[in-house]
Design an enzyme around this catalytic site. Sequence first.
Site, short mmCIF file in Angstrom:
data_model
loop_
_atom_site.label_atom_id
_atom_site.label_comp_id
_atom_site.label_asym_id
_atom_site.label_seq_id
_atom_site.Cartn_x
_atom_site.Cartn_y
_atom_site.Cartn_z
N LYS A 156 0.88 -1.14 -0.16
CA LYS A 156 -0.20 -0.08 -0.22
C LYS A 156 0.83 1.22 0.11
O LYS A 156 1.65 1.45 0.98
CB LYS A 156 -0.82 0.02 1.12
CG LYS A 156 -1.97 1.13 1.18
CD LYS A 156 -3.03 0.97 2.20
CE LYS A 156 -4.13 2.08 1.82
NZ LYS A 156 -3.75 3.45 2.08
N CYS B 287 29.77 18.92 32.90
CA CYS B 287 31.18 19.41 33.65
C CYS B 287 31.20 21.00 33.47
O CYS B 287 32.45 21.21 33.92
CB CYS B 287 32.34 18.55 33.08
SG CYS B 287 32.98 19.23 31.45
N CYS C 160 32.09 19.37 24.07
CA CYS C 160 32.40 19.84 25.54
C CYS C 160 33.99 19.51 25.22
O CYS C 160 34.49 18.35 24.92
CB CYS C 160 31.93 18.78 26.37
SG CYS C 160 32.81 18.82 27.99
#
Length: 687
Positions: A125, A430, A445
Amino acid sequence: MALPNPTDLFTQIQALRAQLHAHNHAYYVLDAPTVADAEYDRLFRELQALEAAHPQWVTPDSPTQRVAGQVLDAFASVRHAVPMLSIRTETDTESSGALAFDARVRKELELTERDVPVDYVAELKFDGLAMSLRYEHGVLVQTATRGDGEYGEDVTQNIRTIGQIPLKLPPGVPPVLEVRGEVYMRRDDFEALNERQRLRIAAGEKGEKTFVNPRNAAAGAVRQLDSGIAAQRPLSFFAYGVGEVTPPGEGGPAFGTHYALLQTLKAWGFPVAAQVELACGAPALVAYHQRMGAARDALPFDIDGVVYKVNSLALQQRLGFVTREPRWAVAHKYPAQEQLTTVLAIDVQVGRTGKLTPVAKLAPVFVGGVTVTNATLHNEDEARRKDVRVGDTVIVRRAGDVIPEVVSVVPEKRTGDATAFTMPRICPVCQSAAVREEGEADYRCTGGLFCSAQRKQAILHFAQRRAVEVEGLGDKLVEQLVDAHIIRTLPDLYRLGLSALAGLDRMADKSAQNIVDALEQSKQTTLPRFLFGLGIRHVGEATAKALARHFGTLDAIMDASEDALLAVSDVGPIVAQSIRTFFAQPHNREVVEQLRACGVTWPEGAPAQAGPQPLAGQTLVLTGTLPTLGRDAAKDLIEAAGGKVSGSVSKKTHYVVAGAEAGSKLEKAVALGVPVLDEAGLLELLK
Ligand code: IVH
């Protein structure tokens, strides 16, 4: 010079059209081009020139006439000669839902358990738009959308631009033929289109937007009033049935089954999906639903379910219709892959390499078969582009095992006054600075292993099954160990004692012992696993394997120069640089030393390049099937001779080794003037 005879010219025009039709069919429908693009273009231009000189001979079915010039004000309304019906949807999305359809059909046909199974055709379909294509005497005269089933819109000039749709059919087709099917957009075409749209928006073009999904993009293209624009939207088509057809009594074809009908449409040049299958009885339908469900994400286009149809057209007739739905067909869906939900928050997660990823926290929603509460926003640019804000209603998508993502915001539903998301400039874990390098999409970071988030991920990466594998060391445990400062670095893992583990939350003695045993076991590893486990950026499993095979020992890899690294196949400048940077840092070398001191060990081999190196510094590309050597064997031989195997041809390629059925790489080599060898030529080089 004698003037060309007009009859000859006309014959020539017709011959060119026939050739171009055949090439179009091979290219768009069969996906097996029969001529090079340049040759096609030459024929096309030749026809264009002849038609320009003889406009009286231009016909709408000419391959040159796919794009009409004019821009419409609106689409004309078309009455369908045979209504375009919809089909009933089976509500149960489990595969066993197919049983209900078979039971209804059998009941309606008054079949008992002693009767034979009903034959069905199972189809996909497609998630696109229904379309009716009307051909008269083999020429496409009109195409219309479904509309309300009785009246649709005349979108002929847009649909003509779809290369897969024949403008002219072969001789022998019925005088009137309406083909019904689905216009859709392939996923890769959709991605490419959106990429182009993004560039347009970035260039400040007015009124441009990106599309939410292939279906919407296809619908937008079909309803374009300017067919020039529609022509730039890459659409495709699958035929799945017919509307009005000249009846057998008046010279039309007599089909016995739906399957035969589809095969005939295919023979007439229409694309019919390869997944059409005959299915005998209910179990075959259940199996089809299951199989296509598993294959769904690998298909090049979206489907939202499968369709079952009674194969015999005589039985279809007996079954007839209820309201506007046939009793002989049903749509059997899969769980939706997209759902609406609201954004509760936007968090930023820190990955192993320090990458910051914005993640939308969602009101739980059932999508793609699971309950989703998080969806990635990928990076700052994506988050900004989608402009997702807390409180927004969003479309979430989860396809297969792919991580759930936010597709887009539903702007009409924005009520709150939430501000746009901005990426934090410091690491949320941190507090180290977060930076985005030039040319990179991600913020990272800068805390390295000082950042507990990175440390946790680094440990989990090392301990995973594909690396050194420490069974039972999961994220909850690593989280506790790192947060309690019990482990900081990888070697700390091997210093873990029973007592430290047993002291943790919810840790039974038995489990603690299991972890200790698993750690002991993980010490016997292999070089590729260890190397991969170190988590060097850009060094995945395959690269780790290639490095280990090439150099043999870890020391050789740690001390390799950039040039030496570049000699490894699949290692390019970025990867080589990343490896060099990693081992240039004393603390990384320290980690390796300590791990070895803790007893982590692996068998080391001799470097692969012991013999002579006739191919040192040379890059080769393999394509096609070689008569005796397998691809891996050829690659090994080239690498052992100091050469490098690359996946794509460029001006820097030294040789292309081509076997049977070599394709575009060979063409590219010829175009760029790269020398081409066969297997014998390669073996000669290796001597
Ligand atoms: S048959 C009388 N077959 O699903 C039966 N429809 O309501 C006519 N669709 O929008 C439809 N794939 O466009 C059929 N293999 C398929 C289909 C299919 C998609 C769409 C169709 C319509 C809806 C049916």
